[in-house]
Enzyme design. Structure first.
Site, short mmCIF file in Angstrom:
data_model
loop_
_atom_site.label_atom_id
_atom_site.label_comp_id
_atom_site.label_asym_id
_atom_site.label_seq_id
_atom_site.Cartn_x
_atom_site.Cartn_y
_atom_site.Cartn_z
N HIS A 120 0.81 -1.21 -0.15
CA HIS A 120 -0.10 0.14 -0.16
C HIS A 120 0.96 1.37 0.00
O HIS A 120 0.56 2.26 0.64
CB HIS A 120 -0.84 0.00 1.22
CG HIS A 120 -1.98 -1.17 1.14
ND1 HIS A 120 -3.30 -0.71 0.51
CD2 HIS A 120 -2.19 -2.32 1.41
CE1 HIS A 120 -3.96 -1.89 0.61
NE2 HIS A 120 -3.34 -2.67 1.35
N ASP A 156 -0.36 -4.82 6.02
CA ASP A 156 -1.55 -5.70 5.46
C ASP A 156 -1.21 -6.02 3.93
O ASP A 156 -0.65 -5.00 3.16
CB ASP A 156 -2.90 -5.22 5.55
CG ASP A 156 -3.05 -3.69 4.76
OD1 ASP A 156 -3.92 -3.60 4.08
OD2 ASP A 156 -2.13 -2.90 5.12
N GLU A 157 -1.66 -6.99 3.33
CA GLU A 157 -1.74 -7.46 1.84
C GLU A 157 -0.44 -6.73 1.11
O GLU A 157 -0.32 -6.31 0.18
CB GLU A 157 -2.89 -6.45 1.30
CG GLU A 157 -4.23 -6.82 1.76
CD GLU A 157 -5.26 -6.01 1.19
OE1 GLU A 157 -6.54 -6.82 0.69
OE2 GLU A 157 -5.16 -4.65 1.05
N ALA A 158 0.72 -7.46 1.68
CA ALA A 158 2.03 -7.09 1.35
C ALA A 158 2.30 -8.28 0.24
O ALA A 158 3.31 -9.21 0.13
CB ALA A 158 3.23 -7.28 2.17
#
Ligand code: IFG
Length: 536
Positions: free
Chosen positions: A282, A345-347
Protein backbone atom coordinates in the site's frame (compact mmCIF):
# COMPACT_ATOMS: atom_id res chain seq x y z
CA UNK A 1 -26.55 35.60 24.30
CA UNK A 2 -25.67 37.57 27.43
CA UNK A 3 -22.55 35.92 28.68
CA UNK A 4 -22.21 36.46 32.40
CA UNK A 5 -18.83 37.74 33.45
CA UNK A 6 -16.79 34.76 34.62
CA UNK A 7 -17.06 34.94 38.42
CA UNK A 8 -13.77 35.42 40.23
CA UNK A 9 -12.25 32.35 41.92
CA UNK A 10 -13.79 33.39 45.24
CA UNK A 11 -17.54 33.54 44.86
CA UNK A 12 -19.94 35.03 47.43
CA UNK A 13 -23.35 33.40 47.77
CA UNK A 14 -25.00 36.79 47.35
CA UNK A 15 -23.05 37.31 44.16
CA UNK A 16 -24.14 33.95 42.90
CA UNK A 17 -27.78 34.53 43.70
CA UNK A 18 -27.58 37.92 41.99
CA UNK A 19 -26.03 36.28 38.96
CA UNK A 20 -28.78 33.67 38.95
CA UNK A 21 -31.56 36.27 39.23
CA UNK A 22 -30.00 38.48 36.53
CA UNK A 23 -29.80 35.45 34.30
CA UNK A 24 -33.48 34.77 34.73
CA UNK A 25 -35.68 36.17 31.99
CA UNK A 26 -38.87 37.59 33.55
CA UNK A 27 -41.22 34.78 32.53
CA UNK A 28 -43.92 32.87 34.30
CA UNK A 29 -42.25 30.09 36.18
CA UNK A 30 -45.39 28.22 37.15
CA UNK A 31 -46.76 25.63 34.75
CA UNK A 32 -50.48 26.05 34.07
CA UNK A 33 -52.28 23.03 35.52
CA UNK A 34 -53.46 21.92 32.12
CA UNK A 35 -49.91 21.57 30.88
CA UNK A 36 -48.61 19.43 33.72
CA UNK A 37 -45.59 17.74 32.18
CA UNK A 38 -45.91 14.02 31.58
CA UNK A 39 -42.94 12.07 32.88
CA UNK A 40 -39.98 12.07 30.51
CA UNK A 41 -39.60 8.72 28.80
CA UNK A 42 -37.01 6.26 30.07
CA UNK A 43 -33.95 7.03 28.00
CA UNK A 44 -32.63 4.71 25.32
CA UNK A 45 -28.91 5.01 25.89
CA UNK A 46 -26.20 3.74 23.53
CA UNK A 47 -23.84 2.37 24.75
CA UNK A 48 -25.92 0.71 27.43
CA UNK A 49 -24.55 1.63 30.86
CA UNK A 50 -23.36 -0.94 33.38
CA UNK A 51 -26.28 -0.11 35.68
CA UNK A 52 -29.26 2.20 35.45
CA UNK A 53 -32.28 2.60 37.72
CA UNK A 54 -35.19 4.91 37.01
CA UNK A 55 -36.23 7.28 39.81
CA UNK A 56 -39.97 7.62 39.30
CA UNK A 57 -41.43 11.04 39.92
CA UNK A 58 -37.95 12.54 40.04
CA UNK A 59 -37.86 14.22 36.63
CA UNK A 60 -35.47 17.16 36.44
CA UNK A 61 -36.20 20.21 34.35
CA UNK A 62 -33.43 22.57 33.21
CA UNK A 63 -34.51 26.12 33.99
CA UNK A 64 -33.60 29.50 32.52
CA UNK A 65 -31.87 30.19 35.81
CA UNK A 66 -30.06 26.84 36.00
CA UNK A 67 -26.44 27.08 37.03
CA UNK A 68 -23.65 24.63 36.25
CA UNK A 69 -21.21 24.00 39.10
CA UNK A 70 -17.83 22.33 38.56
CA UNK A 71 -15.76 20.68 41.29
CA UNK A 72 -12.27 19.40 40.63
CA UNK A 73 -8.73 19.36 41.91
CA UNK A 74 -6.59 22.36 40.97
CA UNK A 75 -4.65 20.10 38.58
CA UNK A 76 -7.80 19.04 36.72
CA UNK A 77 -9.76 22.28 36.92
CA UNK A 78 -8.97 23.48 33.39
CA UNK A 79 -9.93 20.14 31.81
CA UNK A 80 -13.03 19.78 33.98
CA UNK A 81 -14.09 23.33 33.21
CA UNK A 82 -13.62 22.64 29.49
CA UNK A 83 -16.04 19.70 29.71
CA UNK A 84 -18.57 22.01 31.34
CA UNK A 85 -17.98 24.70 28.72
CA UNK A 86 -18.51 22.21 25.88
CA UNK A 87 -21.82 21.09 27.42
CA UNK A 88 -23.07 24.60 28.11
CA UNK A 89 -21.97 25.90 24.70
CA UNK A 90 -24.31 23.37 23.12
CA UNK A 91 -27.18 23.82 25.61
CA UNK A 92 -27.02 27.61 25.41
CA UNK A 93 -27.49 27.28 21.65
CA UNK A 94 -30.49 24.98 21.88
CA UNK A 95 -32.21 26.28 25.05
CA UNK A 96 -31.24 29.95 24.90
CA UNK A 97 -30.53 29.80 28.63
CA UNK A 98 -27.42 31.57 30.04
CA UNK A 99 -26.30 28.51 32.02
CA UNK A 100 -23.40 30.14 33.85
CA UNK A 101 -20.55 27.85 34.87
CA UNK A 102 -19.19 28.46 38.35
CA UNK A 103 -17.06 26.61 40.88
CA UNK A 104 -19.37 24.13 42.61
CA UNK A 105 -20.46 25.37 46.03
CA UNK A 106 -23.11 23.48 48.01
CA UNK A 107 -26.70 24.36 47.33
CA UNK A 108 -26.23 26.70 44.38
CA UNK A 109 -25.85 24.77 41.13
CA UNK A 110 -28.53 22.39 39.85
CA UNK A 111 -26.17 20.82 37.29
CA UNK A 112 -23.18 19.50 39.22
CA UNK A 113 -20.05 18.21 37.49
CA UNK A 114 -17.24 16.79 39.58
CA UNK A 115 -13.96 15.02 38.97
CA UNK A 116 -13.46 14.49 42.70
CA UNK A 117 -15.11 11.07 42.54
CA UNK A 118 -13.50 7.90 43.92
CA UNK A 119 -10.54 6.44 42.05
CA UNK A 120 -12.55 3.21 41.93
CA UNK A 121 -14.45 4.77 39.03
CA UNK A 122 -11.34 4.35 36.89
CA UNK A 123 -10.19 6.60 34.06
CA UNK A 124 -13.46 6.62 32.10
CA UNK A 125 -16.09 5.63 34.66
CA UNK A 126 -18.72 7.94 36.11
CA UNK A 127 -21.82 8.12 38.26
CA UNK A 128 -24.83 10.11 37.14
CA UNK A 129 -27.89 11.02 39.20
CA UNK A 130 -30.96 12.89 38.03
CA UNK A 131 -33.65 13.88 40.50
CA UNK A 132 -36.10 16.72 40.86
CA UNK A 133 -33.53 18.99 42.45
CA UNK A 134 -30.41 18.46 40.38
CA UNK A 135 -28.38 16.57 37.82
CA UNK A 136 -24.99 15.45 39.01
CA UNK A 137 -22.16 13.73 37.14
CA UNK A 138 -19.29 12.46 39.24
CA UNK A 139 -16.07 11.00 37.83
CA UNK A 140 -12.48 10.52 38.93
CA UNK A 141 -10.99 12.20 35.86
CA UNK A 142 -11.98 14.81 33.25
CA UNK A 143 -12.23 11.97 30.72
CA UNK A 144 -14.73 10.15 32.93
CA UNK A 145 -16.63 13.39 33.38
CA UNK A 146 -16.75 13.76 29.58
CA UNK A 147 -18.13 10.25 29.24
CA UNK A 148 -20.79 11.01 31.85
CA UNK A 149 -21.74 14.28 30.19
CA UNK A 150 -22.02 12.37 26.91
CA UNK A 151 -24.62 10.21 28.61
CA UNK A 152 -26.36 13.30 30.02
CA UNK A 153 -26.71 14.66 26.48
CA UNK A 154 -28.53 11.46 25.49
CA UNK A 155 -30.83 11.81 28.53
CA UNK A 156 -31.88 15.29 27.40
CA UNK A 157 -34.46 15.65 24.61
CA UNK A 158 -32.86 15.21 21.17
CA UNK A 159 -33.55 18.88 20.40
CA UNK A 160 -30.93 19.76 23.02
CA UNK A 161 -28.45 18.92 20.26
CA UNK A 162 -30.01 21.47 17.89
CA UNK A 163 -27.85 24.18 16.38
CA UNK A 164 -30.56 26.79 16.91
CA UNK A 165 -32.87 27.71 19.81
CA UNK A 166 -35.79 25.32 20.45
CA UNK A 167 -38.77 25.52 22.74
CA UNK A 168 -38.61 23.62 26.05
CA UNK A 169 -39.37 22.05 28.39
CA UNK A 170 -35.95 20.56 28.96
CA UNK A 171 -36.92 17.58 31.02
CA UNK A 172 -34.75 14.64 32.06
CA UNK A 173 -36.24 11.47 33.56
CA UNK A 174 -35.10 10.75 37.10
CA UNK A 175 -32.41 8.07 37.07
CA UNK A 176 -29.23 6.86 38.65
CA UNK A 177 -26.44 5.42 36.52
CA UNK A 178 -23.10 3.85 37.35
CA UNK A 179 -20.98 3.19 34.31
CA UNK A 180 -17.55 2.27 32.98
CA UNK A 181 -16.22 0.70 29.76
CA UNK A 182 -15.65 -3.01 29.07
CA UNK A 183 -12.62 -2.42 26.81
CA UNK A 184 -9.92 0.25 26.85
CA UNK A 185 -9.65 0.35 23.04
CA UNK A 186 -12.84 1.55 21.32
CA UNK A 187 -11.98 2.92 17.90
CA UNK A 188 -13.08 4.10 14.51
CA UNK A 189 -10.75 4.15 11.50
CA UNK A 190 -11.14 6.70 8.71
CA UNK A 191 -9.34 6.05 5.41
CA UNK A 192 -8.35 9.54 4.21
CA UNK A 193 -6.03 8.12 1.54
CA UNK A 194 -8.40 6.62 -1.04
CA UNK A 195 -10.45 9.79 -0.76
CA UNK A 196 -9.13 12.82 1.08
CA UNK A 197 -11.32 14.36 3.80
CA UNK A 198 -10.66 17.93 4.97
CA UNK A 199 -9.98 18.95 8.57
CA UNK A 200 -13.58 20.21 8.78
CA UNK A 201 -14.93 16.88 7.54
CA UNK A 202 -12.75 14.91 9.97
CA UNK A 203 -14.04 17.15 12.78
CA UNK A 204 -17.62 16.29 11.79
CA UNK A 205 -16.78 12.59 11.98
CA UNK A 206 -15.21 13.21 15.40
CA UNK A 207 -18.38 15.00 16.56
CA UNK A 208 -20.49 11.99 15.61
CA UNK A 209 -18.32 9.08 16.79
CA UNK A 210 -17.66 10.78 20.15
CA UNK A 211 -21.41 10.66 20.88
CA UNK A 212 -20.95 6.89 21.39
CA UNK A 213 -17.96 7.04 23.76
CA UNK A 214 -15.32 5.85 21.30
CA UNK A 215 -11.82 6.83 22.47
CA UNK A 216 -9.51 6.10 19.48
CA UNK A 217 -9.47 7.68 16.03
CA UNK A 218 -7.27 5.63 13.69
CA UNK A 219 -6.41 7.70 10.60
CA UNK A 220 -5.26 5.68 7.55
CA UNK A 221 -2.92 8.42 6.26
CA UNK A 222 -1.04 6.71 3.41
CA UNK A 223 -1.79 4.17 0.73
CA UNK A 224 -1.35 3.57 -2.99
CA UNK A 225 -3.66 6.44 -3.96
CA UNK A 226 -2.47 9.23 -1.66
CA UNK A 227 -0.04 10.38 1.08
CA UNK A 228 -1.93 12.68 3.43
CA UNK A 229 0.40 13.82 6.24
CA UNK A 230 3.21 16.39 5.95
CA UNK A 231 6.78 15.06 6.29
CA UNK A 232 9.14 18.06 6.01
CA UNK A 233 12.17 15.88 5.24
CA UNK A 234 10.33 14.21 2.30
CA UNK A 235 8.12 17.00 0.93
CA UNK A 236 7.13 15.31 -2.34
CA UNK A 237 5.14 12.75 -0.33
CA UNK A 238 2.38 15.34 -0.01
CA UNK A 239 3.09 17.84 -2.80
CA UNK A 240 3.13 15.03 -5.39
CA UNK A 241 2.11 11.84 -3.56
CA UNK A 242 -0.91 13.58 -2.03
CA UNK A 243 -2.06 15.36 -5.19
CA UNK A 244 -4.69 12.88 -6.35
CA UNK A 245 -7.16 10.31 -5.01
CA UNK A 246 -9.28 7.43 -6.34
CA UNK A 247 -10.74 8.28 -9.79
CA UNK A 248 -8.09 10.98 -10.28
CA UNK A 249 -9.91 13.87 -8.59
CA UNK A 250 -7.71 16.32 -6.66
CA UNK A 251 -6.50 14.79 -3.38
CA UNK A 252 -5.02 16.83 -0.56
CA UNK A 253 -3.00 16.48 2.61
CA UNK A 254 -2.71 17.82 6.14
CA UNK A 255 -0.08 20.43 6.92
CA UNK A 256 1.42 20.11 10.38
CA UNK A 257 -0.96 22.86 11.50
CA UNK A 258 -3.90 20.95 10.01
CA UNK A 259 -2.90 17.73 11.73
CA UNK A 260 -2.37 19.55 15.02
CA UNK A 261 -5.91 20.91 14.71
CA UNK A 262 -7.29 17.40 14.17
CA UNK A 263 -5.33 16.09 17.16
CA UNK A 264 -6.52 18.96 19.35
CA UNK A 265 -10.15 18.57 18.30
CA UNK A 266 -9.99 14.83 18.84
CA UNK A 267 -8.46 15.36 22.28
CA UNK A 268 -11.27 17.78 23.20
CA UNK A 269 -13.62 14.87 22.47
CA UNK A 270 -11.40 12.47 24.41
CA UNK A 271 -10.30 10.60 21.28
CA UNK A 272 -6.64 9.65 20.85
CA UNK A 273 -5.43 9.87 17.24
CA UNK A 274 -3.61 6.76 15.98
CA UNK A 275 -1.76 7.61 12.73
CA UNK A 276 -1.22 4.80 10.24
CA UNK A 277 1.59 4.77 7.71
CA UNK A 278 0.85 1.56 5.81
CA UNK A 279 3.98 -0.48 4.97
CA UNK A 280 5.56 -2.31 3.16
CA UNK A 281 2.56 -2.70 0.84
CA UNK A 282 0.00 0.00 0.00
CA UNK A 283 2.93 2.34 -0.76
CA UNK A 284 2.53 3.47 -4.36
CA UNK A 285 2.07 7.14 -3.38
CA UNK A 286 5.49 7.14 -1.66
CA UNK A 287 7.15 5.09 -4.43
CA UNK A 288 5.76 7.48 -7.07
CA UNK A 289 7.13 10.46 -5.13
CA UNK A 290 10.74 9.24 -4.81
CA UNK A 291 12.35 7.06 -7.50
CA UNK A 292 15.17 6.04 -5.11
CA UNK A 293 12.68 4.25 -2.88
CA UNK A 294 12.01 1.76 -5.70
CA UNK A 295 14.22 -1.32 -6.03
CA UNK A 296 14.70 -0.55 -9.75
CA UNK A 297 15.16 3.20 -9.14
CA UNK A 298 12.16 3.99 -11.33
CA UNK A 299 9.18 5.82 -9.88
CA UNK A 300 5.79 4.36 -10.91
CA UNK A 301 3.03 6.76 -11.94
CA UNK A 302 0.50 8.01 -9.39
CA UNK A 303 -2.27 5.42 -8.97
CA UNK A 304 -5.96 6.29 -8.86
CA UNK A 305 -7.55 2.85 -9.16
CA UNK A 306 -8.76 0.56 -6.37
CA UNK A 307 -6.60 -2.55 -6.71
CA UNK A 308 -4.53 -3.64 -3.70
CA UNK A 309 -1.35 -5.66 -3.19
CA UNK A 310 0.69 -4.45 -6.16
CA UNK A 311 3.18 -2.15 -4.39
CA UNK A 312 6.07 -2.72 -1.99
CA UNK A 313 8.84 -0.71 -0.40
CA UNK A 314 12.28 -2.05 -1.30
CA UNK A 315 13.19 -4.22 1.68
CA UNK A 316 16.83 -4.63 0.59
CA UNK A 317 17.68 -0.92 0.27
CA UNK A 318 19.04 1.14 3.17
CA UNK A 319 17.17 4.24 1.98
CA UNK A 320 13.91 2.49 2.87
CA UNK A 321 14.82 2.57 6.55
CA UNK A 322 16.21 6.11 6.58
CA UNK A 323 12.96 7.08 4.87
CA UNK A 324 10.86 5.35 7.51
CA UNK A 325 13.08 6.71 10.29
CA UNK A 326 12.31 10.25 9.10
CA UNK A 327 8.63 9.50 8.53
CA UNK A 328 8.00 7.84 11.90
CA UNK A 329 9.94 10.58 13.68
CA UNK A 330 7.90 13.36 12.11
CA UNK A 331 4.63 11.47 12.52
CA UNK A 332 5.46 10.73 16.16
CA UNK A 333 6.06 14.44 16.72
CA UNK A 334 2.61 15.21 15.28
CA UNK A 335 0.67 12.54 17.16
CA UNK A 336 1.01 12.68 20.98
CA UNK A 337 -0.82 9.34 21.47
CA UNK A 338 1.16 6.27 22.47
CA UNK A 339 0.61 4.21 19.30
CA UNK A 340 1.81 4.37 15.70
CA UNK A 341 0.19 1.97 13.22
CA UNK A 342 2.64 0.68 10.57
CA UNK A 343 0.10 -1.18 8.47
CA UNK A 344 1.55 -4.51 7.31
CA UNK A 345 -1.51 -5.70 5.36
CA UNK A 346 -1.72 -7.22 1.89
CA UNK A 347 2.01 -7.15 1.16
CA UNK A 348 1.38 -9.41 -1.83
CA UNK A 349 4.30 -7.88 -3.78
CA UNK A 350 6.77 -8.32 -0.92
CA UNK A 351 8.43 -11.76 -0.89
CA UNK A 352 7.38 -13.44 2.35
CA UNK A 353 10.97 -13.76 3.58
CA UNK A 354 11.46 -10.04 2.90
CA UNK A 355 8.26 -9.30 4.83
CA UNK A 356 9.61 -11.20 7.83
CA UNK A 357 12.79 -9.12 7.61
CA UNK A 358 11.04 -5.81 7.04
CA UNK A 359 8.43 -5.69 9.82
CA UNK A 360 10.87 -5.99 12.75
CA UNK A 361 13.06 -3.28 11.22
CA UNK A 362 10.08 -0.96 10.71
CA UNK A 363 8.77 -1.79 14.18
CA UNK A 364 12.14 -0.83 15.68
CA UNK A 365 11.86 2.58 14.02
CA UNK A 366 8.47 3.04 15.71
CA UNK A 367 9.65 1.99 19.18
CA UNK A 368 12.66 4.29 18.65
CA UNK A 369 10.06 7.08 18.88
CA UNK A 370 8.83 5.61 22.20
CA UNK A 371 5.55 4.57 20.61
CA UNK A 372 3.76 1.22 20.75
CA UNK A 373 3.57 -0.66 17.46
CA UNK A 374 0.17 -1.40 15.96
CA UNK A 375 -0.35 -3.23 12.68
CA UNK A 376 -2.82 -5.33 10.76
CA UNK A 377 -2.96 -8.99 11.79
CA UNK A 378 -0.27 -10.11 9.33
CA UNK A 379 2.45 -8.58 11.53
CA UNK A 380 1.87 -11.43 14.00
CA UNK A 381 4.07 -13.55 11.71
CA UNK A 382 7.04 -11.61 13.05
CA UNK A 383 8.48 -11.15 16.57
CA UNK A 384 6.73 -8.03 17.92
CA UNK A 385 8.06 -5.51 20.44
CA UNK A 386 6.45 -5.43 23.87
CA UNK A 387 3.18 -3.54 23.93
CA UNK A 388 2.34 -4.24 20.29
CA UNK A 389 -1.24 -4.43 19.04
CA UNK A 390 -2.36 -6.65 16.15
CA UNK A 391 -5.55 -5.59 14.40
CA UNK A 392 -7.74 -8.52 13.39
CA UNK A 393 -9.58 -7.98 10.10
CA UNK A 394 -10.56 -11.55 9.31
CA UNK A 395 -13.84 -12.92 8.03
CA UNK A 396 -13.89 -15.99 10.35
CA UNK A 397 -11.24 -17.53 8.08
CA UNK A 398 -8.75 -19.92 9.62
CA UNK A 399 -5.68 -17.92 8.57
CA UNK A 400 -6.84 -14.70 10.21
CA UNK A 401 -7.85 -16.56 13.36
CA UNK A 402 -4.41 -18.21 13.46
CA UNK A 403 -2.72 -14.82 13.13
CA UNK A 404 -4.78 -13.41 16.02
CA UNK A 405 -3.80 -16.35 18.21
CA UNK A 406 -0.16 -15.96 17.14
CA UNK A 407 -0.23 -12.33 18.20
CA UNK A 408 -1.67 -13.23 21.60
CA UNK A 409 0.78 -16.10 22.01
CA UNK A 410 3.67 -13.63 21.87
CA UNK A 411 2.01 -11.28 24.34
CA UNK A 412 0.57 -8.78 21.89
CA UNK A 413 -2.89 -7.30 22.34
CA UNK A 414 -5.56 -7.83 19.67
CA UNK A 415 -8.07 -5.22 18.46
CA UNK A 416 -11.08 -6.83 16.81
CA UNK A 417 -12.28 -5.32 13.52
CA UNK A 418 -13.70 -8.32 11.64
CA UNK A 419 -14.26 -7.28 8.01
CA UNK A 420 -17.56 -9.20 7.78
CA UNK A 421 -18.97 -7.38 10.81
CA UNK A 422 -17.13 -4.13 11.58
CA UNK A 423 -16.06 -2.87 8.14
CA UNK A 424 -18.43 0.05 7.59
CA UNK A 425 -17.63 0.23 3.87
CA UNK A 426 -19.41 -3.10 3.39
CA UNK A 427 -22.83 -2.74 1.76
CA UNK A 428 -25.88 -3.18 4.04
CA UNK A 429 -27.57 -5.24 1.36
CA UNK A 430 -27.64 -5.62 -2.42
CA UNK A 431 -29.43 -2.28 -2.82
CA UNK A 432 -26.81 -0.17 -1.01
CA UNK A 433 -25.73 2.42 -3.61
CA UNK A 434 -22.02 2.40 -2.66
CA UNK A 435 -19.53 0.47 -0.58
CA UNK A 436 -18.03 -2.93 -1.22
CA UNK A 437 -19.13 -6.51 -0.62
CA UNK A 438 -15.94 -8.60 -0.70
CA UNK A 439 -16.41 -9.46 2.99
CA UNK A 440 -20.14 -10.02 2.55
CA UNK A 441 -23.22 -7.91 3.16
CA UNK A 442 -23.29 -6.36 6.65
CA UNK A 443 -26.71 -5.32 7.88
CA UNK A 444 -27.27 -3.53 11.20
CA UNK A 445 -27.76 -6.76 13.12
CA UNK A 446 -24.63 -8.38 11.68
CA UNK A 447 -22.55 -5.39 12.77
CA UNK A 448 -23.86 -5.71 16.33
CA UNK A 449 -24.54 -9.33 17.03
CA UNK A 450 -21.05 -10.66 17.89
CA UNK A 451 -18.82 -10.85 20.92
CA UNK A 452 -15.29 -9.42 20.52
CA UNK A 453 -13.90 -11.66 23.25
CA UNK A 454 -15.11 -14.95 21.84
CA UNK A 455 -15.28 -14.39 18.07
CA UNK A 456 -11.88 -16.02 17.45
CA UNK A 457 -11.77 -19.54 18.92
CA UNK A 458 -9.02 -20.12 21.50
CA UNK A 459 -8.04 -16.46 21.57
CA UNK A 460 -7.57 -15.64 25.27
CA UNK A 461 -10.06 -12.99 26.39
CA UNK A 462 -7.20 -11.20 28.16
CA UNK A 463 -5.57 -10.55 24.76
CA UNK A 464 -8.58 -8.65 23.38
CA UNK A 465 -7.96 -4.92 23.87
CA UNK A 466 -11.19 -3.88 22.25
CA UNK A 467 -12.86 -3.13 18.94
CA UNK A 468 -12.55 -0.82 15.97
CA UNK A 469 -14.93 0.07 13.12
CA UNK A 470 -12.89 0.91 9.99
CA UNK A 471 -14.40 2.74 7.05
CA UNK A 472 -12.46 2.42 3.79
CA UNK A 473 -13.18 5.13 1.22
CA UNK A 474 -12.57 3.65 -2.23
CA UNK A 475 -16.24 4.27 -3.00
CA UNK A 476 -16.97 7.00 -0.45
CA UNK A 477 -15.94 10.45 -1.64
CA UNK A 478 -17.98 12.74 0.61
CA UNK A 479 -19.40 13.08 4.12
CA UNK A 480 -22.94 12.10 3.12
CA UNK A 481 -21.74 8.71 1.88
CA UNK A 482 -19.53 8.32 4.95
CA UNK A 483 -22.43 9.05 7.31
CA UNK A 484 -24.78 6.76 5.37
CA UNK A 485 -22.39 3.82 5.78
CA UNK A 486 -21.31 4.58 9.34
CA UNK A 487 -24.80 5.20 10.73
CA UNK A 488 -26.57 3.20 12.07
CA UNK A 489 -23.85 0.53 12.31
CA UNK A 490 -21.07 2.43 14.16
CA UNK A 491 -23.06 2.85 17.42
CA UNK A 492 -23.43 -0.94 17.54
CA UNK A 493 -19.67 -1.47 17.44
CA UNK A 494 -19.30 1.31 20.01
CA UNK A 495 -21.70 -0.55 22.31
CA UNK A 496 -19.69 -3.76 21.86
CA UNK A 497 -16.66 -1.76 23.00
CA UNK A 498 -18.26 -0.13 26.01
CA UNK A 499 -21.09 -2.28 27.39
CA UNK A 500 -20.90 -5.51 29.36
CA UNK A 501 -21.25 -8.74 27.38
CA UNK A 502 -24.36 -9.53 29.42
CA UNK A 503 -25.97 -6.35 28.09
CA UNK A 504 -25.61 -7.36 24.47
CA UNK A 505 -29.05 -8.29 23.18
CA UNK A 506 -30.09 -7.46 19.63
CA UNK A 507 -33.82 -7.14 20.30
CA UNK A 508 -33.35 -4.66 23.13
CA UNK A 509 -30.56 -2.84 21.32
CA UNK A 510 -32.49 -2.33 18.07
CA UNK A 511 -35.23 -0.62 20.08
CA UNK A 512 -32.73 1.75 21.70
CA UNK A 513 -31.17 2.32 18.28
CA UNK A 514 -34.51 3.43 16.85
CA UNK A 515 -34.63 6.25 19.40
CA UNK A 516 -31.38 7.67 17.99
CA UNK A 517 -33.18 8.57 14.76
CA UNK A 518 -34.61 11.82 16.11
CA UNK A 519 -31.21 12.85 17.40
CA UNK A 520 -29.59 12.13 14.03
CA UNK A 521 -32.31 14.15 12.30
CA UNK A 522 -31.56 17.09 14.62
CA UNK A 523 -27.85 16.67 13.85
CA UNK A 524 -28.58 16.31 10.11
CA UNK A 525 -26.84 12.93 9.99
CA UNK A 526 -27.39 11.32 6.59
CA UNK A 527 -28.03 7.89 8.11
CA UNK A 528 -29.42 4.81 6.38
CA UNK A 529 -32.98 4.29 7.63
CA UNK A 530 -32.66 0.52 7.82
CA UNK A 531 -36.23 -0.76 7.42
CA UNK A 532 -35.85 -3.28 10.21
CA UNK A 533 -35.40 -0.50 12.79
CA UNK A 534 -38.32 1.40 14.34
CA UNK A 535 -36.93 4.92 13.78
CA UNK A 536 -38.48 7.55 16.04
N1 IFG B 1 -8.69 -4.50 2.58
C1 IFG B 1 -7.58 -3.54 2.64
C2 IFG B 1 -7.97 -2.08 2.72
C3 IFG B 1 -9.23 -1.75 1.93
C4 IFG B 1 -10.34 -2.72 2.35
C5 IFG B 1 -11.66 -2.31 1.72
C6 IFG B 1 -7.39 -4.03 5.03
C7 IFG B 1 -6.51 -4.17 6.23
C8 IFG B 1 -9.93 -4.11 1.95
N2 IFG B 1 -6.76 -3.84 3.84
O1 IFG B 1 -8.59 -4.07 5.15
O2 IFG B 1 -6.90 -1.27 2.22
O3 IFG B 1 -8.99 -1.81 0.54
O4 IFG B 1 -12.73 -2.99 2.31
Amino acid sequence: MTRLARPSRRVSLAGLLTAALLATPLIATTTPAAAQPQAASTPALIPKPVSQQALDGQDFTLKPWSIVGVASSAKESRAARKVADQLTAQLRRSTGYPLPVIPLVPGVADVKLSTNGPASLGAEGYQLRVDRSAVSVTAATPEGLYRGVTTLRQLLPAKADAARRQTGPWRVAGTTIADSPRYGYRGAMLDVSRHFFSVTEVKRYIDLISLYKLNKLHLHLSDDQGWRIQVDSWPRLTTYGGSLEVNGTPGGSYTKADFAEIVRYAADHYLTVIPEIDTPGHTNAALASYADLNCDGVAPPLYTGTDVGFSSLCVGKDITYSFLDDVFREVAQQAPGDVIHLGGDEAHSTPHSDYLTFVPKAAALVTKQHKRVMGWQEIAETPLPAGSIAQYWGTDDARSQELARKAAAQGAQVVMSPANRAYLDMKYDDSTPYGQDWAGLVDVKTAYDWNPSTLVPDLPESAVAGVEAPIWTETLDDLDKLEYMAFPRLPGVAELGWSQASALDWTAYKDRLGAQGSRWDILSVNFYRAPEINWR
